[in-house]
Write an enzyme that holds these catalytic residues in place. Sequence first.
Site, PDB file in Angstrom:
ATOM      1  N   HIS A   3       2.568  10.184   4.840  1.00 51.73           N
ATOM      2  CA  HIS A   3       1.954  11.049   5.853  1.00 51.73           C
ATOM      3  C   HIS A   3       3.024  11.794   6.649  1.00 51.73           C
ATOM      4  CE1 HIS A   3      -1.424  11.779   8.813  1.00 51.73           C
ATOM      5  NE2 HIS A   3      -0.372  12.031   9.574  1.00 51.73           N
ATOM      6  N   GLU A   4       4.060  11.070   7.087  1.00 52.74           N
ATOM      7  CA  GLU A   4       5.098  11.688   7.913  1.00 52.74           C
ATOM      8  C   GLU A   4       5.958  12.666   7.126  1.00 52.74           C
ATOM      9  OE1 GLU A   4       5.053  11.529  11.064  1.00 52.74           O
ATOM     10  OE2 GLU A   4       3.443  10.055  11.054  1.00 52.74           O
ATOM     11  N   HIS A  40      -3.006  18.098   9.607  1.00 52.51           N
ATOM     12  CA  HIS A  40      -3.953  17.013   9.367  1.00 52.51           C
ATOM     13  C   HIS A  40      -5.190  17.494   8.610  1.00 52.51           C
ATOM     14  CE1 HIS A  40      -2.226  14.639  12.970  1.00 52.51           C
ATOM     15  NE2 HIS A  40      -1.760  14.161  11.838  1.00 52.51           N
ATOM     16  N   HIS A  98       4.211  15.905   7.129  1.00 55.65           N
ATOM     17  CA  HIS A  98       4.429  16.726   8.323  1.00 55.65           C
ATOM     18  C   HIS A  98       5.785  17.423   8.273  1.00 55.65           C
ATOM     19  CE1 HIS A  98       0.795  15.851  10.372  1.00 55.65           C
ATOM     20  NE2 HIS A  98       1.064  14.578  10.633  1.00 55.65           N
TER      21      HIS A  98
END
EC number: 3.4.24.-
Length: 512
Positions: free
Chosen positions: A229-230, A239, A233
């Site tokens: 997930h990170e 999101h 980013h």
Amino acid sequence: MRLVLLFSCVLAVSSYAEIILAHSDENLLSRTKNNLSKWNENRLYDYGSKSTMSLPVSSLFPALQTLWIGVVADCSYVTHFTSRMEAKKHIFQEFEGVSTLYEDSFNINVQIHSLILPSAHDCSANVVDRPEISMSPRISIEEKLEIFSKWKYESPGNNVFEAISPHERESFPSEPQVSVLFTSSVKRSPHGVSWFATICSETHIENEWHVGPLSVVSAYPNDRLVVAHEIGHILGLIHDCNKKSCGDHSEACCPLSSSLCDAQELYIMNPSNSYTYANLRFSDCSILQLHSLVEKKYVSLSCLSKPSEKSVLRLGTCGNGIVEDGEECDCGEDCENNPCCDGKTCKLTKGSLCDDQQDACCYQCHFKNAGTLCRQSTNPCDKPEFCTGISSKCPVDENWDDGRICQDSLGMGSCASGVCTSASRQCKKLTNFSSLSCHSDSCKVSCQNEDGTCFISAKDYIDGTRCRGGLCYNGVCVPIEGSSASWSKQPSLFCASGTMLISLAVIAWFFW
């Protein structure tokens, strides 16, 4: 299948923890979260665009590329494991999972470039000149990102990241493209924080922040999902949409489809921090978004490299520093200083019985003498362990028996599940005002307030806590044969108050 999706890369400031950034300086920390998120707000607007695409997903990323990750595990993280070897194996396993996720969605192979893993000595020394490993679990994850970023900014050229396999070093890039810190936090839920859309940029100072392709993750044992997930980013991914963002339009997000907004928490970029192994892929919107960002040159993946099988380190290979099936040892990156292990074959050298770097009961490639301390006691209820003289392994960590009298800085208590405690201590820990337990026949946390009222909660005492005539296990007082004589010498655990009112209701605010 051809996908037509409309999405926006303009993200309004969100309350989600990942994009709220903090600073170690006290003056900056005193600012509001809105001010602290200003950098990310501007960054996200810089990448603002609307893109309508109609392309088959399989054609978006035709060439396999490798993203190299520099990994640091701090002292609070390695306490989850019994040894550095175990921690290293877990980290490798998690990144193999991350790589699978990125290969399936973006044709990006994620590999560990380097690993900083502190030893027990490093952590016991609590060295202040190594901020990357010595941060307290009580420091917020946002503060840790700034500390980690500052350390990385001040360390280039000092070889802080050493290639994990020196004999293959020429095939590695000199620096990892993304750096990840594994840590632990007082918060229980998995979470992470990262600098948005910073891939292929060097760590630099921008608006007082040390900014770069870095992330901090506190998610053990669910590291792989939060890391994926990170990194998303860092690549510029926003999101997925959820009910909140679809309902109040508080932030731009990736919808499920061109006709349905809510992505139903099914994918990696779900904004919630309650990750499950159902989230094992990126949404089609995320895949299309990254392609659009690269095509429109909002982000660059130019620093990624072509994969080289020679340089890829995985589990099950000699030289990764992890002893696996078929190996007697694995000296990893430090074979030159290891006379016990042959780094080419991962076998013990002639005459060696063990590897000093691998086992606590090994010295100069031979077993330590019986009775040599190999694991110190960590508290009054933890047994010290000693070498047997016939094995290089330190015996399994064991605790003293439940019910054994103990004493620590808080006074007298008894051992329960490896900690020195008592029913009264557990009351004091769980309430704001009560330091007295009551109703000693019960193994539910029972505490007395100032007027003598006794409250019984639904929460069990720690297994092994003393109760009248026995020990508590799974909320039940289990009698111990012949306990009356030994227990009679101990102070009564019963609360002798003038008025005893037993409340069977669970008062949540009382205990939490």
